[in-house]
Design an enzyme around this catalytic site. Structure first.
Site, mmCIF file in Angstrom:
data_model
loop_
_atom_site.group_PDB
_atom_site.id
_atom_site.type_symbol
_atom_site.label_atom_id
_atom_site.label_comp_id
_atom_site.label_asym_id
_atom_site.label_seq_id
_atom_site.Cartn_x
_atom_site.Cartn_y
_atom_site.Cartn_z
ATOM 1 N N ALA A 8 8.646 -0.006 7.486
ATOM 2 C CA ALA A 8 8.871 -1.304 7.839
ATOM 3 C C ALA A 8 6.959 -2.027 8.109
ATOM 4 C CB ALA A 8 9.311 -0.669 9.621
ATOM 5 N N ARG A 82 -2.812 -1.547 -1.162
ATOM 6 C CA ARG A 82 -4.419 -2.318 -2.605
ATOM 7 C C ARG A 82 -5.028 -3.003 -0.817
ATOM 8 N NH1 ARG A 82 -4.123 -5.404 -7.558
ATOM 9 N NH2 ARG A 82 -2.234 -6.965 -7.493
ATOM 10 N N ASN A 95 1.096 7.346 -2.959
ATOM 11 C CA ASN A 95 2.196 6.553 -2.515
ATOM 12 C C ASN A 95 3.737 7.975 -3.322
ATOM 13 O OD1 ASN A 95 1.672 4.983 -1.590
ATOM 14 N ND2 ASN A 95 1.339 3.341 -2.791
ATOM 15 N N SER A 119 7.362 0.380 -3.556
ATOM 16 C CA SER A 119 5.895 0.856 -3.678
ATOM 17 C C SER A 119 5.264 1.206 -5.221
ATOM 18 C CB SER A 119 6.052 2.443 -3.148
ATOM 19 O OG SER A 119 7.227 2.283 -1.954
ATOM 20 N N HIS A 175 3.617 -3.626 -13.819
ATOM 21 C CA HIS A 175 3.503 -4.891 -12.593
ATOM 22 C C HIS A 175 2.169 -4.332 -12.651
ATOM 23 C CE1 HIS A 175 3.832 -6.997 -8.701
ATOM 24 N NE2 HIS A 175 3.663 -5.931 -8.659
HETATM 25 P P1 NAI Z 1 2.285 -2.147 5.213
HETATM 26 O O1 NAI Z 1 0.819 -0.436 4.778
HETATM 27 O O2 NAI Z 1 2.366 -3.054 5.444
HETATM 28 O O3 NAI Z 1 3.614 -0.652 4.835
HETATM 29 C C1 NAI Z 1 4.084 -0.056 4.732
HETATM 30 C C2 NAI Z 1 4.588 1.364 5.664
HETATM 31 O O4 NAI Z 1 5.539 2.541 4.965
HETATM 32 C C3 NAI Z 1 4.317 1.310 7.343
HETATM 33 O O5 NAI Z 1 4.729 1.257 7.927
HETATM 34 C C4 NAI Z 1 3.857 2.295 7.197
HETATM 35 O O6 NAI Z 1 4.265 3.717 8.468
HETATM 36 C C5 NAI Z 1 5.335 3.055 6.230
HETATM 37 N N1 NAI Z 1 5.158 4.889 5.481
HETATM 38 C C6 NAI Z 1 4.538 5.379 5.038
HETATM 39 N N2 NAI Z 1 4.958 7.106 4.426
HETATM 40 C C7 NAI Z 1 6.104 6.824 5.007
HETATM 41 C C8 NAI Z 1 6.954 7.574 5.239
HETATM 42 N N3 NAI Z 1 6.879 8.949 4.601
HETATM 43 N N4 NAI Z 1 8.123 7.255 5.498
HETATM 44 C C9 NAI Z 1 8.031 6.409 6.325
HETATM 45 N N5 NAI Z 1 7.667 4.946 6.081
HETATM 46 C C10 NAI Z 1 6.443 5.574 6.038
HETATM 47 O O7 NAI Z 1 2.110 -1.682 2.780
HETATM 48 P P2 NAI Z 1 3.309 -2.799 2.683
HETATM 49 O O8 NAI Z 1 2.520 -4.220 1.753
HETATM 50 O O9 NAI Z 1 4.044 -3.429 3.314
HETATM 51 O O10 NAI Z 1 3.054 -2.297 1.194
HETATM 52 C C11 NAI Z 1 4.156 -1.177 1.215
HETATM 53 C C12 NAI Z 1 3.996 -1.063 -0.292
HETATM 54 O O11 NAI Z 1 4.822 -2.301 -1.184
HETATM 55 C C13 NAI Z 1 2.366 -0.895 -1.142
HETATM 56 O O12 NAI Z 1 2.628 0.631 -1.982
HETATM 57 C C14 NAI Z 1 2.523 -1.920 -2.037
HETATM 58 O O13 NAI Z 1 1.591 -2.167 -2.889
HETATM 59 C C15 NAI Z 1 3.803 -2.434 -2.307
HETATM 60 N N6 NAI Z 1 3.979 -3.399 -3.170
HETATM 61 C C16 NAI Z 1 4.633 -3.345 -4.415
HETATM 62 C C17 NAI Z 1 4.846 -5.143 -4.461
HETATM 63 C C18 NAI Z 1 5.345 -4.764 -5.668
HETATM 64 O O14 NAI Z 1 6.477 -6.096 -6.448
HETATM 65 N N7 NAI Z 1 6.492 -3.810 -6.550
HETATM 66 C C19 NAI Z 1 4.676 -6.085 -3.745
HETATM 67 C C20 NAI Z 1 4.010 -5.972 -2.946
HETATM 68 C C21 NAI Z 1 3.426 -5.188 -2.410
#
Ligand code: NAI
Length: 308
Positions: A8, A82, A95, A119, A175
């Site tokens: 979230a 990142r 991750n 992720s 990506h």
């Molecule tokens: P964020 O840090 O805002 O949110 C990540 C959330 O995951 C946090 O709230 C955290 O508490 C939660 N989390 C961590 N471990 C967990 C678990 N075991 N179970 C449930 N929740 C858990 O990060 P953001 O900006 O939302 O990015 C999330 C991921 O998406 C990153 O790995 C980022 O690199 C990736 N991403 C991928 C994109 C794509 O196009 N595929 C584009 C943008 C981000």
């Protein structure tokens, strides 16, 4: 229909928000490990229902997978994003463990779900889900190309001074900043090849800006972007839940298509109610084929870290 979003944070919450606003699903469950955050964000979103006029229900839970039971689609955004100067590949150590355990928890309660992996490093995390769960390949989809293509269309529309909705552009390959391939030869504006409307230098600049699109935002924001990533994940879910059969580049498990196998990497697919339903074979020229092969080599290399 029911959709679960795991994580979230910035991207997961934005994805849930867009899906609620667009009424992509009747029920959206937002799950995170941080106590109270999902509940708070879900309640905040529900308090926009009367303002925005939607009737999707958003429910927040702290690590309670029982509440995700019976989900049609699960979006995995959990993990670290990142920071400026980092590559997506550097996130693998943290991750991989998170994504694997989340996928297993999710499937224990929703054995028929279609999994969307967000992720990073996304292609490798999608491959990890394929290997760890052994789900039918059509139910495992990595979201990256939807975002990268939207960024490509954004930069194209700015160069053309055009409406982004009248521009077409597809990004395939990995990506990553150096692995994605904006297909400039296939880019169009109202059906006219962009190469006939822009000089080569401008079109190459559009492609280069697209490739570092995420890094540009990370530099500005101090962390990874979320509006377009969240909306792109919601777009993928919408095409699946509403069986729209949209052509969207997604990271999927290849078995010889585009000359590659035993890899998840971005190719154009048709998205419908059963997941990715078909890979569309763009007739790539020699230069594009070589770029795709090079991109696949880089993704294979990141995948090999999983085995270490
Ligand atoms: P964020 O840090 O805002 O949110 C990540 C959330 O995951 C946090 O709230 C955290 O508490 C939660 N989390 C961590 N471990 C967990 C678990 N075991 N179970 C449930 N929740 C858990 O990060 P953001 O900006 O939302 O990015 C999330 C991921 O998406 C990153 O790995 C980022 O690199 C990736 N991403 C991928 C994109 C794509 O196009 N595929 C584009 C943008 C981000």
């Amino acid at each position: 229909s029911k959709v679960t979003v795991v994580g979230a944070g910035n991207v997961g919450a934005t994805c849930a928000n867009v899906m609620a606003f667009k009424e992509v699903a009747d029920e959206i469950v937002l799950l995170d490990i941080k106590q109270g955050v999902s509940e708070g964000k879900a309640l905040d979103m529900m308090q926009t229902a009367a303002l925005l006029g939607f009737d999707s229900k958003v429910i927040g839970v702290t690590n309670d997978y029982a509440k995700t039971a019976g989900s049609d689609v699960v979006v995995i955004t959990s993990g670290i994003p990142r920071k400026p100067g980092m590559t997506r590949e550097e996130l693998i150590g943290v991750n991989a463990g998170i994504v694997k355990s989340v996928a297993e928890n999710v499937l224990a309660h929703s054995p028929n779900a279609i999994i969307i992996c967000v992720s990073n490093p996304m292609d490798t995390m999608t491959y990890l889900i394929k290997k760890a769960t052994n789900l039918p390949k059509n139910r495992i989809i990595g979201m990256g190309g939807a975002l990268d293509s939207s960024r490509f269309k954004c930069y194209l529309s700015m160069a053309l001074d055009a409406n982004p909705n009248e521009v077409e552009g597809v990004v395939i390959g990995g990506h990553g900043d150096t692995t994605m391939i904006p297909l400039t030869r296939f880019a169009t504006y109202k059906g006219i090849p962009a190469s006939q409307l822009l000089d080569t230098e401008t079109l190459n600049k559009v492609a280069a800006d697209t490739m570092v699109g995420g890094a540009t935002l990370t530099g500005l924001l101090g962390t990874s972007a979320w509006y377009a990533p969240g909306a792109a994940a919601a777009y993928v879910v919408e095409s699946i839940i509403h069986d729209q059969k949209k052509l969207v580049p997604c990271s999927v498990y290849l078995e010889g298509e585009y000359g590659e196998s035993d890899i998840c990497i971005g190719v154009p697919v048709i998205l419908g109610r059963t997941g990715w339903e078909k890979i569309v074979d763009f007739k790539l020229n020699e230069e594009e084929k070589a770029a795709f092969a090079k991109s696949a080599t880089a993704v294979h290399k990141t995948n090999s870290v999983l085995k270490e």
